[in-house]
Write an enzyme that holds these catalytic residues in place. Structure first.
Site, PDB file in Angstrom:
ATOM      1  N   CYS A  32      -6.553  -3.387   6.959  1.00  0.00           N
ATOM      2  CA  CYS A  32      -7.838  -2.693   6.774  1.00  0.00           C
ATOM      3  C   CYS A  32      -8.701  -3.500   6.023  1.00  0.00           C
ATOM      4  O   CYS A  32      -9.772  -3.277   6.190  1.00  0.00           O
ATOM      5  CB  CYS A  32      -7.441  -1.423   6.218  1.00  0.00           C
ATOM      6  SG  CYS A  32      -6.921  -1.456   4.563  1.00  0.00           S
ATOM      7  N   CYS A  52       0.849  -1.271   0.051  1.00  0.00           N
ATOM      8  CA  CYS A  52       0.008   0.130  -0.012  1.00  0.00           C
ATOM      9  C   CYS A  52       0.665   1.258  -0.095  1.00  0.00           C
ATOM     10  O   CYS A  52       0.715   2.185  -0.731  1.00  0.00           O
ATOM     11  CB  CYS A  52      -1.005   0.135   1.440  1.00  0.00           C
ATOM     12  SG  CYS A  52      -2.094   1.349   1.243  1.00  0.00           S
TER      13      CYS A  52
END
Length: 374
Positions: free
Chosen positions: A216, A120
């Site tokens: 997440c 990410c």
């Protein structure tokens, strides 16, 4: 409130010194990025909060505390409203799915242990966000990571955060020099407790917001469940064998196992605890053995990112986010450990340090068993 030095060229550190400059802050809706926005605003610079909508885990599971969920976006906007700064939300779900979520699932299929937070940072956060910040005419992009950016002889250096319990340098090893030149990490010298105090002093609604504990996009930490949903073929049964190839039992899918794992093997009769030594996607076998079989003497690295310019001194290597750095040598693309290291898993990263400075790192593609494993 602390005065953060954002180290923008042509400015003298101090409150109000950055009038006429522009800082973009990456805001996830948590306390860390919210305090960064407050510190940036206090410098006198025009401050803009930017949130990437990546994956709405919070709405999916009805629980707060996950990155960039619907509630987190609202929290980020509320902080910006209180500070009186602009806030923009950009939808990057498709690129996040392709660069992070799909890569995560494919890594498990290949018998590797992925680190999606690094992916990410390499993609949506430090590539897409940097481009957005530059498009907005910002002088820098500030984030809430607990690392320090230090000006060195050859340019900006990446150092561990001052609070060892919060240090996130392992996850940022792939940051390039060009990115580091543009990034700022104003929380790197602060303990988390002080960050929460600042948020409370400013009356920010996120001051007591809990930190996210899970990846997440993985509901309730059920990694195997997500991979099975994305790649149904991953849930294929196979054999559990010892390091000599003898069958000890069966498993219900490789996605349930990672190197170093002990729980979930459900094998009885062994005189000593057994651990996952390796995962073989081609044969669908999970190979197990005693702890000594986990001993690794070296790791082969791929896609090495180097921030150490011409550094040639002694270094240490960290093979997991929670591991302690250990003495090692970098020989071409191999990290050789001074003493056998345990739980070194392909798919994870090895990050190299000189003291507190991050020299770089690479992805573990394979490992070499130590003699103790024989």
């Amino acid at each position: 409130m602390e005065q953060a030095d954002f180290q923008l060229g042509g400015a003298t550190p101090g409150s109000g010194s950055l009038a006429g400059r522009r800082i973009v802050v990456a805001m996830s809706g948590g306390v860390d990025s919210s305090v960064v926005a407050a510190l940036a605003h206090a410098t006198g610079a025009e401050t803009i909060g930017v949130t990437l909508q990546l994956y709405d885990h919070g709405e999916a599971v009805g629980r707060a505390g996950s990155c960039c969920a619907g509630r987190d976006i609202r929290d980020a906007r509320a902080v910006c409203d209180r500070l009186g700064i602009a806030h923009y939300v950009f939808d990057h779900e498709s690129s996040f799915r392709e660069q992070v979520v799909d890569t995560f699932a494919d890594a498990y299929l290949a018998g590797r242990t992925p680190i999606p937070c690094v992916q990410c940072n390499m993609g949506p956060k430090f590539t897409d966000l940097l481009k957005l910040a530059r498009d907005l005419g910002a002088d820098c992009l500030a984030t809430g990571h607990y690392v320090r950016r230090v000006e060195g002889t050859h340019g900006a250096e990446l150092h561990r955060g001052a609070d060892p319990a919060r240090d996130q340098s392992y996850f940022l090893f792939a940051t390039t020099q060009a990115q580091l030149d543009y990034l700022r990490f104003p929380l790197g010298g602060l303990p988390k407790a002080r960050v929460r105090e600042i948020a409370a002093e400013l009356g920010l609604g996120v001051a007591a917001k809990p930190d996210s504990q899970d990846i997440c996009f993985v509901p309730d930490g059920d990694y195997a469940g997500l991979v099975k949903k994305l790649r149904p073929e991953a849930d294929t049964a196979g054999d559990i064998v010892d390091i000599g190839g003898m069958k000890l039992g069966e498993h219900r899918g490789l996605i349930h196992f990672t190197v170093g794992q002990r729980r979930g093997l459900e094998i009885g009769g062994s005189p000593e605890p057994l651990y996952v030594v390796r995962v073989e996607p081609d044969t669908r076998r999970v190979v197990v053995g005693p702890r000594r079989a986990l001993a690794v003497s070296a790791a082969q690295l791929s896609d090495i990112n180097w921030l150490g310019d011409d550094f040639t001194g002694p270094l240490t290597a960290k093979v997991r986010s929670m591991a302690k750095p250990v003495p090692a040598r970098l020989i071409c693309d191999r990290v050789v450990f001074d003493a056998p290291e345990y739980g070194v898993a392909p798919g994870q990263a090895t990050v190299l340090y000189a003291g507190d400075r991050v020299l770089g790192g690479g992805w573990i593609s394979s490992t070499e068993a130590a003699l103790a494993a024989a």
